[in-house]
Scaffold this active site. Structure first.
Site, PDB file in Angstrom:
ATOM      1  N   GLU A 110      10.272 -34.977   4.048  1.00 23.20           N
ATOM      2  CA  GLU A 110      11.695 -35.401   3.458  1.00 23.20           C
ATOM      3  C   GLU A 110      11.356 -35.438   1.957  1.00 23.20           C
ATOM      4  O   GLU A 110      10.349 -35.540   1.579  1.00 23.20           O
ATOM      5  CB  GLU A 110      11.817 -36.920   4.069  1.00 23.20           C
ATOM      6  CG  GLU A 110      12.029 -37.304   5.341  1.00 23.20           C
ATOM      7  CD  GLU A 110      13.310 -36.608   5.897  1.00 23.20           C
ATOM      8  OE1 GLU A 110      14.400 -36.541   5.060  1.00 23.20           O
ATOM      9  OE2 GLU A 110      13.300 -36.385   7.200  1.00 23.20           O
ATOM     10  N   TYR A 141       9.262 -25.163   5.016  1.00 26.18           N
ATOM     11  CA  TYR A 141      10.023 -25.229   6.270  1.00 26.18           C
ATOM     12  C   TYR A 141      10.225 -23.770   6.823  1.00 26.18           C
ATOM     13  O   TYR A 141      10.560 -23.623   7.811  1.00 26.18           O
ATOM     14  CB  TYR A 141      11.500 -25.747   5.913  1.00 26.18           C
ATOM     15  CG  TYR A 141      11.628 -27.239   5.960  1.00 26.18           C
ATOM     16  CD1 TYR A 141      11.164 -27.940   4.731  1.00 26.18           C
ATOM     17  CD2 TYR A 141      12.163 -27.800   6.818  1.00 26.18           C
ATOM     18  CE1 TYR A 141      11.225 -29.153   4.818  1.00 26.18           C
ATOM     19  CE2 TYR A 141      12.216 -29.233   6.899  1.00 26.18           C
ATOM     20  CZ  TYR A 141      11.748 -30.023   5.809  1.00 26.18           C
ATOM     21  OH  TYR A 141      11.951 -31.457   5.911  1.00 26.18           O
ATOM     22  N   SER A 167      25.175 -32.859   9.058  1.00 23.19           N
ATOM     23  CA  SER A 167      25.119 -33.952  10.217  1.00 23.19           C
ATOM     24  C   SER A 167      25.665 -35.323   9.144  1.00 23.19           C
ATOM     25  O   SER A 167      26.055 -36.437   9.700  1.00 23.19           O
ATOM     26  CB  SER A 167      24.101 -33.982  10.809  1.00 23.19           C
ATOM     27  OG  SER A 167      22.929 -34.039  10.105  1.00 23.19           O
ATOM     28  N   ARG A 175      26.285 -31.904  -2.801  1.00 22.35           N
ATOM     29  CA  ARG A 175      26.834 -30.640  -1.654  1.00 22.35           C
ATOM     30  C   ARG A 175      28.184 -31.158  -1.179  1.00 22.35           C
ATOM     31  O   ARG A 175      29.011 -30.418  -0.995  1.00 22.35           O
ATOM     32  CB  ARG A 175      25.753 -30.716  -0.494  1.00 22.35           C
ATOM     33  CG  ARG A 175      25.659 -31.966   0.159  1.00 22.35           C
ATOM     34  CD  ARG A 175      24.629 -31.966   1.475  1.00 22.35           C
ATOM     35  NE  ARG A 175      24.529 -32.884   2.306  1.00 22.35           N
ATOM     36  CZ  ARG A 175      23.657 -32.942   3.182  1.00 22.35           C
ATOM     37  NH1 ARG A 175      22.840 -31.809   3.663  1.00 22.35           N
ATOM     38  NH2 ARG A 175      23.342 -34.118   3.895  1.00 22.35           N
ATOM     39  N   TYR A 213      26.744 -18.942   4.721  1.00 19.52           N
ATOM     40  CA  TYR A 213      26.285 -20.073   5.087  1.00 19.52           C
ATOM     41  C   TYR A 213      25.976 -21.001   3.892  1.00 19.52           C
ATOM     42  O   TYR A 213      25.290 -20.440   2.774  1.00 19.52           O
ATOM     43  CB  TYR A 213      25.093 -20.162   5.992  1.00 19.52           C
ATOM     44  CG  TYR A 213      24.932 -21.310   6.689  1.00 19.52           C
ATOM     45  CD1 TYR A 213      25.602 -21.839   7.570  1.00 19.52           C
ATOM     46  CD2 TYR A 213      23.916 -22.086   6.078  1.00 19.52           C
ATOM     47  CE1 TYR A 213      25.537 -23.092   8.027  1.00 19.52           C
ATOM     48  CE2 TYR A 213      23.634 -23.616   6.330  1.00 19.52           C
ATOM     49  CZ  TYR A 213      24.279 -23.871   7.480  1.00 19.52           C
ATOM     50  OH  TYR A 213      24.145 -25.130   8.103  1.00 19.52           O
ATOM     51  N   ASN A 218      20.442 -31.941   0.920  1.00 23.06           N
ATOM     52  CA  ASN A 218      21.035 -33.365   0.978  1.00 23.06           C
ATOM     53  C   ASN A 218      20.342 -33.948  -0.595  1.00 23.06           C
ATOM     54  O   ASN A 218      21.126 -34.862  -0.969  1.00 23.06           O
ATOM     55  CB  ASN A 218      20.447 -34.258   1.987  1.00 23.06           C
ATOM     56  CG  ASN A 218      18.951 -34.632   1.861  1.00 23.06           C
ATOM     57  OD1 ASN A 218      18.337 -34.251   1.066  1.00 23.06           O
ATOM     58  ND2 ASN A 218      18.577 -34.977   3.404  1.00 23.06           N
ATOM     59  N   GLU A 227      15.133 -26.055   6.433  1.00 25.28           N
ATOM     60  CA  GLU A 227      15.551 -25.295   7.570  1.00 25.28           C
ATOM     61  C   GLU A 227      17.357 -24.872   7.391  1.00 25.28           C
ATOM     62  O   GLU A 227      17.464 -23.869   8.155  1.00 25.28           O
ATOM     63  CB  GLU A 227      15.507 -26.052   9.118  1.00 25.28           C
ATOM     64  CG  GLU A 227      16.468 -27.125   9.428  1.00 25.28           C
ATOM     65  CD  GLU A 227      16.424 -28.230   8.674  1.00 25.28           C
ATOM     66  OE1 GLU A 227      15.476 -28.590   7.937  1.00 25.28           O
ATOM     67  OE2 GLU A 227      17.574 -28.872   8.465  1.00 25.28           O
ATOM     68  N   LYS A 228      17.893 -25.367   6.489  1.00 27.42           N
ATOM     69  CA  LYS A 228      19.386 -24.865   6.242  1.00 27.42           C
ATOM     70  C   LYS A 228      19.083 -23.531   5.432  1.00 27.42           C
ATOM     71  O   LYS A 228      20.089 -22.872   6.056  1.00 27.42           O
ATOM     72  CB  LYS A 228      19.732 -25.958   5.187  1.00 27.42           C
ATOM     73  CG  LYS A 228      19.937 -27.344   5.857  1.00 27.42           C
ATOM     74  CD  LYS A 228      20.180 -28.485   4.738  1.00 27.42           C
ATOM     75  CE  LYS A 228      20.463 -29.746   5.213  1.00 27.42           C
ATOM     76  NZ  LYS A 228      19.133 -30.521   5.701  1.00 27.42           N
TER      77      LYS A 228
END
Ligand code: NAG
Ligand code: NAG
Ligand code: NAG
Length: 333
Positions: A110, A141, A167, A175, A213, A218, A227-228
């Site tokens: 994180e 990642y 999510s 963002r 995309y 975050n 992974e985004k």
């Protein structure tokens, strides 16, 4: 410095035998099989541990969550989120005392904004493991690699313009603020808890129909690229529009012409104008895939790859002694 001594020239079965020995004793030989103890299963979810040899060609590893192996483990792995939950009292305290050769590894994926309880952990761990490139064990990642014969790249059919999967919706996040401005100028399909339903595991397939995309992190921190980017955008063969650390930081990991950074434009409106231009101009759009001639994408899999990497790093380590003194200061920098 001792040379790397994995292979046949290895020592006993456990670190326990070196416990209590003076550090100046006979040269340290790593044992043939390294035991890595997971002190907590990440997020308290028990799972079957990987066979590192079969999955990653990393031999001589035993991963275990069995605390009775504490005395024999060469390394003990502490996942930060669980550590924060249990507090430092949850750490092993002995007796028996901590073997001087045993490596305590602090593991966190994180960002600092979502890592409570970093204070009070100074001087406890020997190694760090995180997405930061300057970690003792660096596990990003994802990454690009250049295979000897890359598979020919085929751009999936694109029928839609911009997608975003989110999510954790928080109006305070940069963002969300950026999204709110961008959507004034351009249609954006939002998936996730707050938007369109996304079939479980269907991110890559869904996103692959889109030209762009929003790979929006975050929080914004050094090397914090998740992974985004790697899975949701690159594995889905779409062009990432990134919001995260600055462009130069991304360029340490990926080619400059593989992504669009929100900072490249003075305003969301001008970014939208550029995306509309690319939507109409195939030649310019396709330039964002030029790097695929040479590279392929690896998306790191949680947690097996991480555990096996620890084991590999322990096996490769010499006999240096190290303690991470200023964990919070380093991680937050
Ligand atoms: C596995 O690792 C060994 C030694 O590190 C190497 O010689 C071998 O080529 C690797 N095998 C594969 C399939 O990568
Ligand atoms: C695409 O953009 C280039 C300029 O980068 C221009 O020369 C070309 O004519 C454009 N193609 C189309 C189909 O608009
Ligand atoms: C690990 O850190 C502890 C605590 O500072 C220290 O006593 C020990 O010598 C270190 N061990 C290694 C192998 O670096």
């Amino acid at each position: 410095r001792a040379p790397h001594r994995a292979g046949p020239e290895c020592g006993g079965e456990g670190a326990a035998e070196t416990a209590g020995d003076a550090l100046t004793a006979a040269p340290f030989l790593p044992p043939c099989t390294v035991t890595v103890l997971l002190w907590w299963e990440p997020f308290g979810r028990p799972r079957r541990t990987a066979d590192c040899r079969r999955r990653y060609n990393i031999t001589g590893c035993r991963l275990s969550a069995d605390r009775s192996r504490l005395g024999e483990a060469q390394a003990v792995l502490f996942h930060h989120r669980d550590l924060a939950l249990h507090g430092a009292e949850g750490l092993p305290r002995g007796p028996p005392p901590r073997p001087p050769r045993q490596l305590w590894v602090w593991m966190n994926f994180e960002s600092p904004s979502h890592s409570p309880g970093l204070r009070g952990l100074a001087g406890l761990f020997n190694w760090t493991m995180s997405y930061r490139r300057d970690s003792d064990i660096f596990v990003p990642y994802g990454y690009l690699y250049a295979p000897p014969a890359p598979r020919p790249f085929v751009l999936p059919r694109k029928t839609r313009l911009v997608a975003w999967v989110i999510s954790n919706w928080n109006e305070e996040h940069a963002r969300v603020r950026y999204y709110r401005q961008l959507k004034e100028h351009l249609a954006i399909d939002v998936y996730g808890a707050w938007g369109l339903a996304l079939a479980e595991g269907g991110v890559v397939e869904t996103v692959s129909a889109y030209k762009f995309y929003l790979a929006f992190e975050n929080s914004q921190h050094t090397d914090y690229i998740t992974e985004k980017l790697w899975r949701n955008a690159f594995a889905a063969s779409t062009v990432p529009i990134v919001l995260g650390p600055h462009r130069a930081n991304y360029e340490r990991f990926i080619p400059p012409d593989s992504f669009i950074h929100v900072d490249d434009f003075p305003s969301p409106r001008l970014l939208a104008t550029y995306l509309k231009f690319l939507d109409k101009n195939k030649t310019n759009y396709r330039r964002y895939f030029a790097w695929r001639k040479k590279y392929e994408v690896h998306v790191t899999s949680f947690w097996d790859e991480h555990f096996c990497k620890v084991c590999e790093a322990v096996r490769a380590a010499g006999n240096q002694i190290k303690t991470v003194q200023n964990l919070a200061g380093w991680f937050e920098s």
